[in-house]
Design a protein around this motif. Structure first.
Motif, short mmCIF file in Angstrom:
data_model
loop_
_atom_site.label_atom_id
_atom_site.label_comp_id
_atom_site.label_asym_id
_atom_site.label_seq_id
_atom_site.Cartn_x
_atom_site.Cartn_y
_atom_site.Cartn_z
N ILE A 58 37.82 -72.93 28.84
CA ILE A 58 38.61 -72.75 30.06
C ILE A 58 39.80 -73.70 30.13
N GLY A 59 39.96 -74.55 29.12
CA GLY A 59 41.10 -75.45 29.09
C GLY A 59 41.12 -76.24 27.79
N SER A 60 42.29 -76.71 27.40
CA SER A 60 42.38 -77.49 26.18
C SER A 60 43.67 -78.31 26.16
N SER A 61 43.64 -79.38 25.36
CA SER A 61 44.82 -80.20 25.13
C SER A 61 44.70 -80.73 23.71
N SER A 62 45.64 -81.58 23.31
CA SER A 62 45.57 -82.13 21.95
C SER A 62 44.39 -83.07 21.80
N ASP A 63 43.87 -83.59 22.91
CA ASP A 63 42.80 -84.59 22.86
C ASP A 63 41.42 -84.03 23.18
N VAL A 65 38.82 -80.39 24.66
CA VAL A 65 38.60 -78.98 24.99
C VAL A 65 37.61 -78.94 26.15
N VAL A 66 37.85 -78.04 27.11
CA VAL A 66 36.97 -77.89 28.25
C VAL A 66 36.26 -76.54 28.16
N TYR A 67 34.93 -76.58 28.22
CA TYR A 67 34.12 -75.37 28.16
C TYR A 67 33.43 -75.14 29.51
N LYS A 68 33.20 -73.87 29.82
CA LYS A 68 32.39 -73.53 30.98
C LYS A 68 31.03 -73.06 30.49
N GLY A 69 29.99 -73.44 31.22
CA GLY A 69 28.66 -73.02 30.80
C GLY A 69 27.70 -72.96 31.98
N THR A 70 26.50 -72.50 31.70
CA THR A 70 25.44 -72.44 32.71
C THR A 70 24.16 -73.00 32.11
N MET A 71 23.63 -74.05 32.72
CA MET A 71 22.40 -74.63 32.24
C MET A 71 21.24 -73.67 32.53
N LEU A 82 35.66 -84.34 23.45
CA LEU A 82 36.76 -85.07 22.83
C LEU A 82 37.00 -84.58 21.41
N CYS A 83 38.26 -84.33 21.10
CA CYS A 83 38.63 -83.91 19.75
C CYS A 83 38.93 -85.17 18.93
N ASN A 84 37.99 -85.58 18.11
CA ASN A 84 38.20 -86.77 17.30
C ASN A 84 37.36 -86.69 16.04
N PRO A 196 37.59 -78.37 48.19
CA PRO A 196 38.26 -78.88 46.99
C PRO A 196 37.46 -79.99 46.32
N LYS A 197 37.48 -79.99 44.99
CA LYS A 197 36.81 -81.02 44.19
C LYS A 197 37.82 -81.59 43.20
N LEU A 198 38.08 -82.88 43.31
CA LEU A 198 38.96 -83.55 42.35
C LEU A 198 38.17 -83.88 41.09
N VAL A 199 38.70 -83.49 39.94
CA VAL A 199 38.03 -83.75 38.66
C VAL A 199 39.02 -84.41 37.71
N ASP A 200 38.61 -85.55 37.14
CA ASP A 200 39.51 -86.26 36.23
C ASP A 200 39.27 -85.80 34.80
N PHE A 201 39.73 -84.58 34.48
CA PHE A 201 39.56 -84.03 33.13
C PHE A 201 40.44 -84.75 32.11
#
Length: 351
Positions: A58-63, A65-71, A82-84, A196-201
């Motif tokens: 659901i989102g990505s950057s050079s550093d 990747v953000v995934y959505k899931g259901t436990m 983290l991409c490292n 609203p929920k602030l998230v520091d992605f």
């Protein structure tokens, strides 16, 4: 203090031991510390199943990747990975990762995205943060996509107050304070009730930046160095930057325009003339809105002018700004109900 067992080094830091492997003039390692003893640790396999083999991006950057899931049998989650590469993972990165997890885990407010846990595995190198997912998408999506019509004036005012309360909590109600790395409408998730929920992605960037600064300072001190707590940079605290960004967000929420767009350029520059002339402020309101409240708009104008420094004054904080908004904004929807009733009455008279 460092304890040597064969090729491994156990380094005492922050009250825990870090299991390291020497590699030239720095060490790569895997760590599991008491710092995170009260934070839930997930396995990579658990998260892989929840996120459908990590295919639900659901989102990505050079550093990252953000995934959505259901436990299984549980809530929806957002997983930041983290991409490292392993050869680039340093002792400093590990320590900063652990500090960041501990820092995020202490946040507890209804308008702040809740960190549910983390994932640390050696093979393949895995460093992940697991957040509770607010399932109604981002504020940006609702403002700038077709769904924007769902955001009535009252809902927008409720979002404004929620954001103000969340930032007030982060800046003034916890110690040490906390700021969002990149505060914008894409960092704000909405629940089914539009809370609203602030998230520091973007917190990964603070880990990489601080670790990079430390790594450059290592020099040629050799392989067996003890990482001292005093050598680690604290998380960057940008309260003023968050307050300015909050002002931009208010403009974005009221106008429905992105911070930068082709036809109007930079939102703040476009809005300045209207902000300085209250009688023209109504022209800034999103044309998709059928109703708005003049008193709310004036309160927004006052706060935005403070946030983006149009009005000279002493240093302001989110406690004061939140109080201003909570005391002046109407979130009952009474003005919309009144306007709707009048519209029905006019329609009845004309028929």
């Amino acid at each position: 203090m460092a304890i040597y067992i064969g090729e491994k080094i156990f380094i005492k830091n922050f009250g825990f031991y870090v299991d390291c492997i020497q590699n030239r003039d720095f060490f790569l390692h895997y760590a599991d510390s008491d710092l995170l003893k009260d934070v839930t640790r997930y396995s990579r396999q658990e998260l892989e199943v929840a996120c459908e083999d990590f295919s639900n991006i659901i989102g990505s950057s050079s550093d990252s990747v953000v995934y959505k899931g259901t436990m299984k049998g549980g809530p929806e989650i957002a997983v930041i990975s983290l991409c490292n590469q392993e050869e680039h993972w340093t002792a400093y990165l590990e320590l900063y990762f652990q500090k960041e997890v501990a820092d995020l885990a202490r946040l507890n407010h209804e308008n702040i995205g809740k960190l549910m846990g983390y994932c640390v595995e050696a093979t393949p190198l895995t460093r992940m943060l697991v957040f509770d997912y607010a399932s109604n998408g981002t504020l940006s999506e609702h403002l700038h996509c077709e769904e924007g019509c769902q955001l009535s004036w009252t809902r927008r005012m409720m979002i404004v107050i929620g954001l103000a309360k969340g930032l007030k909590y982060l800046h003034t109600e916890i110690e040490p304070p906390f700021t969002i790395s990149e505060l914008n409408s894409s960092a704000i998730y909405l629940t089914e009730d539009f809370l609203p929920k602030l998230v520091d992605f973007e917190s990964w960037k603070t880990i990489l930046t601080r670790s990079g600064n430390n790594f450059r300072s290592i020099g040629s001190e050799g392989a067996a160095m003890c990482v001292q707590p005093s050598s680690l940079e604290e998380r960057h605290l940008d309260v003023e930057g968050n307050i300015y960004a909050f002002g931009v967000l208010l403009l974005e929420i009221v106008s429905g325009r992105p911070p930068v767009c082709k036809d109007k350029g930079v939102l703040v520059d476009w809005a300045k003339d209207y902000l300085e002339e209250p009688e023209k402020m109504a022209l800034i309101v999103d044309p998709a809105l059928k109703h708005f409240r003049d008193e709310d708009l004036e309160a927004i104008r006052e706060v935005v002018a403070i946030c983006i420094h149009l009005r000279p004054r002493d240093k302001v904080n989110m406690e004061e700004l939140s109080r201003m908004l909570e005391s002046k904004l109407d979130t009952t929807g009474s003005s919309e109900l009144k306007a709707s009733s009048l519209a029905w009455a006019e329609l009845a008279l004309s028929s």
